[in-house]
Design a protein around this motif. Structure first.
Motif, PDB file in Angstrom:
ATOM      1  N   THR A 154       1.026   6.809  -6.573  1.00 49.59           N
ATOM      2  CA  THR A 154      -0.125   7.673  -6.850  1.00 49.59           C
ATOM      3  C   THR A 154       0.267   9.139  -6.734  1.00 49.59           C
ATOM      4  O   THR A 154      -0.070   9.958  -7.589  1.00 49.59           O
ATOM      5  CB  THR A 154      -1.269   7.395  -5.856  1.00 49.59           C
ATOM      6  N   ILE A 185       2.184   1.839  -3.417  1.00 51.45           N
ATOM      7  CA  ILE A 185       1.137   2.320  -4.327  1.00 51.45           C
ATOM      8  C   ILE A 185       0.820   3.780  -4.027  1.00 51.45           C
ATOM      9  O   ILE A 185       0.669   4.605  -4.930  1.00 51.45           O
ATOM     10  CB  ILE A 185      -0.145   1.478  -4.194  1.00 51.45           C
ATOM     11  N   PHE A 186       0.788   4.097  -2.735  1.00 50.71           N
ATOM     12  CA  PHE A 186       0.498   5.477  -2.337  1.00 50.71           C
ATOM     13  C   PHE A 186       1.541   6.424  -2.923  1.00 50.71           C
ATOM     14  O   PHE A 186       1.209   7.458  -3.509  1.00 50.71           O
ATOM     15  CB  PHE A 186       0.495   5.562  -0.812  1.00 50.71           C
ATOM     16  N   SER A 193       0.834  -1.202   0.000  1.00 53.87           N
ATOM     17  CA  SER A 193       0.000   0.000   0.000  1.00 53.87           C
ATOM     18  C   SER A 193       0.862   1.242   0.000  1.00 53.87           C
ATOM     19  O   SER A 193       0.576   2.214  -0.713  1.00 53.87           O
ATOM     20  CB  SER A 193      -0.884   0.038   1.238  1.00 53.87           C
TER      21      SER A 193
END
Lengths: 267, 230
Positions: free
Chosen positions: B207, B203-204, B200
């Motif tokens: 992003t 991915i954060f 996560s």
């Protein structure tokens, strides 16, 4: 003739897209809704939909979506209002929107950790002397997480509506002797109603069709229309019934948009 | 997870040694880039087509058909695409996921490009034709450069929609093919495990980089007069 053909040649991919991915799926869903699980043409699915099991599910789905929308609105409107009063409003707005860029799943996953038996929320309750509670897999956690996820989508249209409003209107209301409450009720709220409407649309319809959150956060306790569709398609493999629920969801969606929208704004 | 002792990079190490997961990440990126590219091409052509439609009624019909996939819930899109692919005989897997990502990205690209196209003054086109430009020249030398900011915005939106999508992919991905969000979902259903946390975080960060990139690209073009976006 040739020139006309070649003139419109470039439109072909887009036309094909509309035909295959917009028109065909709707027609297919409608078509499948008339087949029962054995593949016979019948109206069984529609009759089944009006049995208490499905009606109850539809009503509870509505109830949850309503609660989520209401709480989101309750939090978002004052927030948007305060935002327009702050100095660096674009920055604050940006900070509020940032979470909506992060994958929905990751946010749901984060709450699994926070609300878990040994998670942050329970540690806090321990410290406060309340003692640990079962938070995950309850209605509360489902509504809380949904509201958290939908807040940015509600704040944005309301903020835009408030921001567009001319401050001279407020001065005028003040000059004419309106109290703060009257100003809000008679001037501010009616002028931002469009924002509230589109905010409610953006929240209510997805809230009806949530299925991933119901599984992760509420552990199958809450069944929304979306969960039911997913269940019928991927677990029970009863595509006919799934399509029927989808047809009703589409109808509900249209009715809701017609009821709330005077005119549609671009997304 | 709940017994904190010290900081460690073990979970990241575990993440990077998991080849299955790396293949899934690769799948996700490939699907996102390809679908964004193809949907941008179709969307730009579609926006030009919508603009060239004369009648007000037919234009509105096209616009509402265009927005069907934006307003309908993911579950319905996913379910109807599942029926579509099964009927059409498309094997569930990479191609079905790619096709559905293209399908739901096209209307977004159209919506990003259309405003730019609408604000373009028709005199520009007349001037180009007067000066003897062919239709192809007009498209490549006048229209495309003018709407480039819209095209970039559309591409990035399509990219983020594709990376972000869970529900539609969940329906049309068969056995054997998986994207990141579907994989996270199946992991998360088993409960909290720390390599998802590591994933996560990555991915954060990705992003955030994507958003910053998008911001700078639109900002760069906004100097040449891209209004409307605050």
């Amino acid at each position: 003739m040739k020139s006309k053909l070649s003139r419109n040649l470039y439109a072909i991919p887009y036309a094909l897209w509309i035909l295959i991915f917009v028109v065909a799926p709707i027609v297919l869903v409608l078509y499948y809704s008339f087949f029962d699980i054995e593949g016979n043409l019948s109206l069984t699915n529609y009759i089944n939909f009006f049995t208490p099991v499905y009606l109850k599910m539809t009503l509870s789905s509505f109830w949850y979506a309503f609660l989520i929308t209401a709480f989101t609105l309750l939090i978002s409107y004052p927030t948007a209002f305060l935002l327009t009063k702050t100095k660096n409003k674009q920055l604050w707005l940006l900070l509020i929107i940032v979470p909506s860029w992060i994958n929905l799943l990751l946010k749901a996953y984060a709450f699994l950790g926070i609300f878990g038996t040994y998670g942050t929320a329970n540690s806090l309750l321990e410290v406060l002397g309340i003692g640990s509670k079962q938070i995950l897999f309850t209605d509360f956690s489902f509504i809380f997480v949904s509201v958290y996820i939908f807040i940015p989508f509600m704040i944005l249209p309301i903020f835009n509506a408030l921001d567009e409003m001319s401050p001279t209107l407020l001065d005028a209301a003040n000059d004419l002797g309106a109290s703060a409450w009257t100003t809000f009720r008679r001037v501010i709220f009616p002028l931002t109603l469009d924002g509230v409407r589109s905010g409610c649309q953006v929240v209510f319809i997805p809230a009806l069709s949530l299925f991933m959150l119901t599984r992760l956060i509420s552990g199958n306790r809450v069944i929304t229309l979306g969960t039911a569709i997913e269940q019928q398609f991927l677990v029970t493999q009863d595509w006919g019934m799934g399509s029927t629920i989808a047809v009703f969801l589409i109808i509900i969606m249209f009715v809701f948009v017609a009821l709330t929208g005077s005119r549609k704004r671009g997304m | 997870m709940y017994n904190f002792e010290s900081f460690t990079l073990d979970w990241y190490r575990e993440l990077f040694s998991d080849t299955r997961l790396l293949i899934i990440v690769l799948n996700t990126v490939v699907v996102a880039l390809l679908s964004a590219l193809i949907s941008t091409i179709i969307g730009v052509l579609g926006a030009i087509a919508i603009k060239s439609v004369k009648g007000r009624r037919s234009k509105n019909t096209l616009l509402s058909l265009n927005s069907v996939l934006i307003v309908s819930p993911d579950v319905i899109i996913g379910a109807s695409f599942l029926i579509l692919f099964t009927m059409a005989g498309v094997k569930l897997g990479f191609y079905s996921v790619l096709l559905s990502h293209i399908a739901f990205s096209v209307p977004i690209v159209v919506l990003m490009v259309l405003p730019k196209l609408m604000e373009m003054s028709p005199t520009l086109l007349d001037a180009a034709y007067d000066l003897g430009a062919s239709r192809w020249n007009v498209l490549t030398k006048v229209i495309i450069p003018y709407i480039t900011p819209g095209i970039f915005a559309g591409f990035f939106m399509a990219l983020t929609y594709s990376l972000d999508d869970f529900a539609v992919t969940f329906f049309v991905t068969g056995n054997g093919f998986s994207t990141l969000s579907v994989e996270i979902y199946s992991l998360a259903r088993r409960g909290v495990s720390l390599n998802i946390n590591a994933l996560s975080t990555l991915i954060f960060i990705a992003t955030i980089f994507l958003v910053i990139g998008y911001y700078f690209i639109t900002k760069q073009y906004s100097k040449s007069g891209m209004g409307g976006k605050k």
